[in-house]
Scaffold this motif. Structure first.
Motif, PDB file in Angstrom:
ATOM      1  N   TRP A   1      40.651  44.999  32.936  1.00 21.28           N
ATOM      2  CA  TRP A   1      42.154  45.010  33.870  1.00 21.28           C
ATOM      3  C   TRP A   1      42.963  44.958  32.938  1.00 21.28           C
ATOM      4  O   TRP A   1      43.302  44.890  31.760  1.00 21.28           O
ATOM      5  CB  TRP A   1      41.841  43.124  33.682  1.00 21.28           C
ATOM      6  CG  TRP A   1      41.776  42.319  32.586  1.00 21.28           C
ATOM      7  CD1 TRP A   1      40.937  42.051  31.972  1.00 21.28           C
ATOM      8  CD2 TRP A   1      43.200  41.234  32.516  1.00 21.28           C
ATOM      9  NE1 TRP A   1      40.683  41.259  31.045  1.00 21.28           N
ATOM     10  CE2 TRP A   1      42.464  40.412  31.099  1.00 21.28           C
ATOM     11  CE3 TRP A   1      44.328  41.134  32.703  1.00 21.28           C
ATOM     12  CZ2 TRP A   1      43.063  39.384  30.488  1.00 21.28           C
ATOM     13  CZ3 TRP A   1      44.838  40.424  31.855  1.00 21.28           C
ATOM     14  CH2 TRP A   1      43.619  39.696  30.874  1.00 21.28           C
TER      15      TRP A   1
ATOM     16  N   TYR B   1      34.513  39.194  41.761  1.00 21.91           N
ATOM     17  CA  TYR B   1      33.512  39.617  40.427  1.00 21.91           C
ATOM     18  C   TYR B   1      31.570  39.134  40.540  1.00 21.91           C
ATOM     19  O   TYR B   1      31.859  37.839  40.081  1.00 21.91           O
ATOM     20  CB  TYR B   1      33.459  39.616  38.526  1.00 21.91           C
ATOM     21  CG  TYR B   1      32.693  40.366  37.579  1.00 21.91           C
ATOM     22  CD1 TYR B   1      32.465  41.701  37.637  1.00 21.91           C
ATOM     23  CD2 TYR B   1      31.975  39.661  37.207  1.00 21.91           C
ATOM     24  CE1 TYR B   1      32.087  42.535  36.961  1.00 21.91           C
ATOM     25  CE2 TYR B   1      31.227  40.065  35.901  1.00 21.91           C
ATOM     26  CZ  TYR B   1      31.115  41.609  35.736  1.00 21.91           C
ATOM     27  OH  TYR B   1      30.570  41.886  34.427  1.00 21.91           O
TER      28      TYR B   1
ATOM     29  N   TYR C   1      36.831  36.010  38.784  1.00 24.81           N
ATOM     30  CA  TYR C   1      36.009  35.845  37.610  1.00 24.81           C
ATOM     31  C   TYR C   1      35.879  34.652  37.500  1.00 24.81           C
ATOM     32  O   TYR C   1      34.684  34.350  36.496  1.00 24.81           O
ATOM     33  CB  TYR C   1      37.139  36.033  36.532  1.00 24.81           C
ATOM     34  CG  TYR C   1      37.441  37.712  36.525  1.00 24.81           C
ATOM     35  CD1 TYR C   1      36.185  39.172  36.644  1.00 24.81           C
ATOM     36  CD2 TYR C   1      37.906  37.835  36.226  1.00 24.81           C
ATOM     37  CE1 TYR C   1      36.118  40.401  37.038  1.00 24.81           C
ATOM     38  CE2 TYR C   1      38.919  39.569  36.522  1.00 24.81           C
ATOM     39  CZ  TYR C   1      37.836  40.965  36.711  1.00 24.81           C
ATOM     40  OH  TYR C   1      38.109  42.202  36.465  1.00 24.81           O
TER      41      TYR C   1
ATOM     42  N   PHE D   1      41.207  43.363  45.836  1.00 28.02           N
ATOM     43  CA  PHE D   1      40.247  43.287  44.195  1.00 28.02           C
ATOM     44  C   PHE D   1      38.725  42.037  45.046  1.00 28.02           C
ATOM     45  O   PHE D   1      39.231  41.362  45.547  1.00 28.02           O
ATOM     46  CB  PHE D   1      41.379  42.755  43.684  1.00 28.02           C
ATOM     47  CG  PHE D   1      41.786  43.043  42.610  1.00 28.02           C
ATOM     48  CD1 PHE D   1      42.276  44.648  42.299  1.00 28.02           C
ATOM     49  CD2 PHE D   1      43.276  42.279  43.275  1.00 28.02           C
ATOM     50  CE1 PHE D   1      43.352  44.853  41.644  1.00 28.02           C
ATOM     51  CE2 PHE D   1      44.064  43.446  42.600  1.00 28.02           C
ATOM     52  CZ  PHE D   1      44.048  44.469  41.280  1.00 28.02           C
TER      53      PHE D   1
ATOM     54  N   LYS E   1      29.419  49.239  35.750  1.00 29.14           N
ATOM     55  CA  LYS E   1      30.793  47.730  35.327  1.00 29.14           C
ATOM     56  C   LYS E   1      30.619  46.391  35.969  1.00 29.14           C
ATOM     57  O   LYS E   1      30.527  45.593  35.935  1.00 29.14           O
ATOM     58  CB  LYS E   1      31.096  48.239  36.766  1.00 29.14           C
ATOM     59  CG  LYS E   1      32.081  49.582  36.685  1.00 29.14           C
ATOM     60  CD  LYS E   1      33.270  49.467  37.775  1.00 29.14           C
ATOM     61  CE  LYS E   1      33.909  51.146  37.531  1.00 29.14           C
ATOM     62  NZ  LYS E   1      35.162  51.463  38.760  1.00 29.14           N
TER      63      LYS E   1
ATOM     64  N   TYR F   1      40.148  50.211  37.230  1.00 29.02           N
ATOM     65  CA  TYR F   1      40.148  49.156  36.947  1.00 29.02           C
ATOM     66  C   TYR F   1      39.196  48.243  37.551  1.00 29.02           C
ATOM     67  O   TYR F   1      39.572  48.353  39.128  1.00 29.02           O
ATOM     68  CB  TYR F   1      41.842  48.885  36.758  1.00 29.02           C
ATOM     69  CG  TYR F   1      41.692  49.205  35.359  1.00 29.02           C
ATOM     70  CD1 TYR F   1      42.675  48.804  34.583  1.00 29.02           C
ATOM     71  CD2 TYR F   1      42.255  50.811  35.324  1.00 29.02           C
ATOM     72  CE1 TYR F   1      43.027  49.087  33.600  1.00 29.02           C
ATOM     73  CE2 TYR F   1      43.062  51.592  34.455  1.00 29.02           C
ATOM     74  CZ  TYR F   1      43.455  50.543  32.656  1.00 29.02           C
ATOM     75  OH  TYR F   1      44.257  51.325  32.223  1.00 29.02           O
ATOM     76  N   ASP F   2      38.970  46.560  36.974  1.00 31.89           N
ATOM     77  CA  ASP F   2      38.636  45.854  37.829  1.00 31.89           C
ATOM     78  C   ASP F   2      39.574  44.636  38.638  1.00 31.89           C
ATOM     79  O   ASP F   2      39.429  44.351  39.675  1.00 31.89           O
ATOM     80  CB  ASP F   2      36.687  44.848  36.917  1.00 31.89           C
ATOM     81  CG  ASP F   2      36.622  45.830  36.947  1.00 31.89           C
ATOM     82  OD1 ASP F   2      35.941  46.548  37.246  1.00 31.89           O
ATOM     83  OD2 ASP F   2      36.042  46.156  35.864  1.00 31.89           O
TER      84      ASP F   2
ATOM     85  N   ILE G   1      34.700  43.954  32.136  1.00 32.10           N
ATOM     86  CA  ILE G   1      35.841  43.834  32.787  1.00 32.10           C
ATOM     87  C   ILE G   1      36.592  44.735  32.450  1.00 32.10           C
ATOM     88  O   ILE G   1      37.222  44.777  30.941  1.00 32.10           O
ATOM     89  CB  ILE G   1      35.413  42.568  33.518  1.00 32.10           C
ATOM     90  CG1 ILE G   1      36.184  41.951  32.203  1.00 32.10           C
ATOM     91  CG2 ILE G   1      34.294  42.133  34.048  1.00 32.10           C
ATOM     92  CD1 ILE G   1      36.689  40.528  32.406  1.00 32.10           C
TER      93      ILE G   1
ATOM     94  N   LYS H   1      30.767  51.722  42.875  1.00 32.98           N
ATOM     95  CA  LYS H   1      32.112  51.382  43.498  1.00 32.98           C
ATOM     96  C   LYS H   1      32.544  49.874  43.810  1.00 32.98           C
ATOM     97  O   LYS H   1      31.877  50.264  45.306  1.00 32.98           O
ATOM     98  CB  LYS H   1      33.202  52.689  43.611  1.00 32.98           C
ATOM     99  CG  LYS H   1      32.720  53.547  42.647  1.00 32.98           C
ATOM    100  CD  LYS H   1      33.362  54.579  43.300  1.00 32.98           C
ATOM    101  CE  LYS H   1      33.688  56.297  42.532  1.00 32.98           C
ATOM    102  NZ  LYS H   1      34.426  57.309  42.756  1.00 32.98           N
ATOM    103  N   ARG H   2      34.150  49.555  43.919  1.00 32.76           N
ATOM    104  CA  ARG H   2      34.210  48.472  44.692  1.00 32.76           C
ATOM    105  C   ARG H   2      34.200  48.759  46.172  1.00 32.76           C
ATOM    106  O   ARG H   2      35.162  49.429  46.395  1.00 32.76           O
ATOM    107  CB  ARG H   2      35.471  47.792  44.278  1.00 32.76           C
ATOM    108  CG  ARG H   2      35.374  47.252  42.592  1.00 32.76           C
ATOM    109  CD  ARG H   2      36.754  46.722  42.185  1.00 32.76           C
ATOM    110  NE  ARG H   2      37.944  47.698  41.862  1.00 32.76           N
ATOM    111  CZ  ARG H   2      38.718  47.994  42.156  1.00 32.76           C
ATOM    112  NH1 ARG H   2      39.049  47.160  43.360  1.00 32.76           N
ATOM    113  NH2 ARG H   2      39.152  48.838  42.342  1.00 32.76           N
TER     114      ARG H   2
END
Length: 356
Positions: free
Chosen positions: A121, A38, A213, A35, A115, A193-194, A119, A16-17
């Protein structure tokens, strides 16, 4: 883009982030964090020009945009497709990269196991503003409900499906003790959600997507798909519907601002909005506020240029007189999405120096 690891970390495969956690009583315990960049190439699987999502266990890879009602979803769907088409050209992929832009995506891909190959969003909107726009679009414009009834606006706003429920696929219910808090839903969404942008911070959000991105300026250019005071996409009952401008009384505005009836009902949506607003600030700070401001200025100058050069080339599903057009007579990639895409793809953008 490289940032200090202590400020903005890139996730390891399957993790996870992670990021610095920020707590403030205003957010009722929910944790806001930037956020994350990526760190992989955009997932570019061979796609088709059918952008609706159809579930299968092996169909959870690619680029996914969740359409949310009255959150600029047609314009953003066009951007989603534009990113996929442009990335395919950059990668010399024969077909465009697989992209899905649909209202139903949340049901399946929020639990993506990997993931690194997808992606997910979306953009959200200030809850009261979204509810008013929703009422005028679906009730006033399409169903002929009187726009002058304060009672109807309030009643509709207290019955509509919340965005947090929609984004989680109604997985959470208040009778489940372990997920009976607003914070649980918000945390679930932030982990699923990314990226989540805000309609009220549209250009900042698009710039953050570009940086996160590693997109190009052309990817996020657009001409607006729908505007109040114009016609819709002609798909409702196969006819063109004139979209009435939202216009509520001061009494309704005051009700949204001060009523505990509304704030209690919409508490989860309000919380999500506040947290995402804070996250956008944190992410801007992580990239550098001056850098982001410079990128926003470049985007806005490029958008002015793109609209001057390309807006007139867009042929929408509904004419200015409300006459429907068959799909082959429009310039849209689908529905009323990215209807000026061919012109935007050919624009010379060399005059707009992007920051490195």
């Amino acid at each position: 883009t490289s940032l200090p690891a202590s400020t903005l970390e890139t996730p390891k495969d399957g993790q996870k982030r992670k990021g610095p956690l920020v707590y403030h009583p205003q957010y009722n315990g929910s944790q806001a964090r930037p956020f994350q960049i990526y760190p992989y190439p955009l997932p570019c699987l061979n796609g088709t020009m059918d952008y609706r999502y159809r579930y299968s266990p092996n169909n959870i890879e690619g680029m996914f945009y969740t359409k949310l009602s009255k959150c600029s979803s047609s314009t953003l769907a066009g951007i989603a497709v534009q990113i996929a088409r442009n990335e395919a050209k950059r990668r010399r992929v024969e077909k465009e990269c697989l992209v899905r832009a649909d209202h139903g995506i949340y049901r399946y891909v929020v639990t993506r196991p990997d993931k690194t190959r997808s992606i997910l969003w979306t953009f959200i909107r200030e809850p009261a503003s979204r509810q008013v726009s929703d009422f005028f679009h679906f009730q006033v414009s399409r169903r002929g409900v009187t726009p002058h009834s304060d009672t109807l606006v309030k009643q509709y706003s207290l019955e509509a499906l919340s965005i947090t429920n929609y984004m989680t696929g109604n997985r959470f219910h208040r009778d489940e003790q372990h997920v009976n808090t607003s914070e649980a839903k918000v945390e679930y969404i932030l982990n699923a959600y990314d990226f989540i942008g805000l309609v009220e911070r549209y250009h900042e959000s698009l710039v953050l997507m570009k940086l996160i991105y590693n997109l190009e300026l052309r990817d996020i250019l657009y001409t607006s798909a729908k505007q109040s005071g114009g016609y819709d996409d002609g798909e409702y009952r196969q006819k063109c519907t004139f979209i009435q401008r939202s216009n509520v009384s001061d009494t309704v505005k005051d009700w949204f601002q001060h009523s505990t009836e509304w704030s209690d009902y919409a508490q989860e949506d309000i919380l999500l909005y506040r947290v995402v607003d804070k996250i956008i600030d944190l992410t801007i700070d992580a990239f550098g506020r001056k850098k982001v401001q410079r990128e926003v200025r470049i985007l806005e100058e490029a958008l002015d240029y793109a609209n001057e050069q390309c807006a007139h080339t867009a042929v929408y599903p509904c004419s200015g007189l409300g006459t429907p057009r068959p799909p082959h007579e429009t310039t849209c990639v689908a529905h009323d999405w990215a209807c000026a895409h061919a012109c935007i793809e050919d624009l010379d953008l060399s005059m707009f120096k992007e920051s490195g």
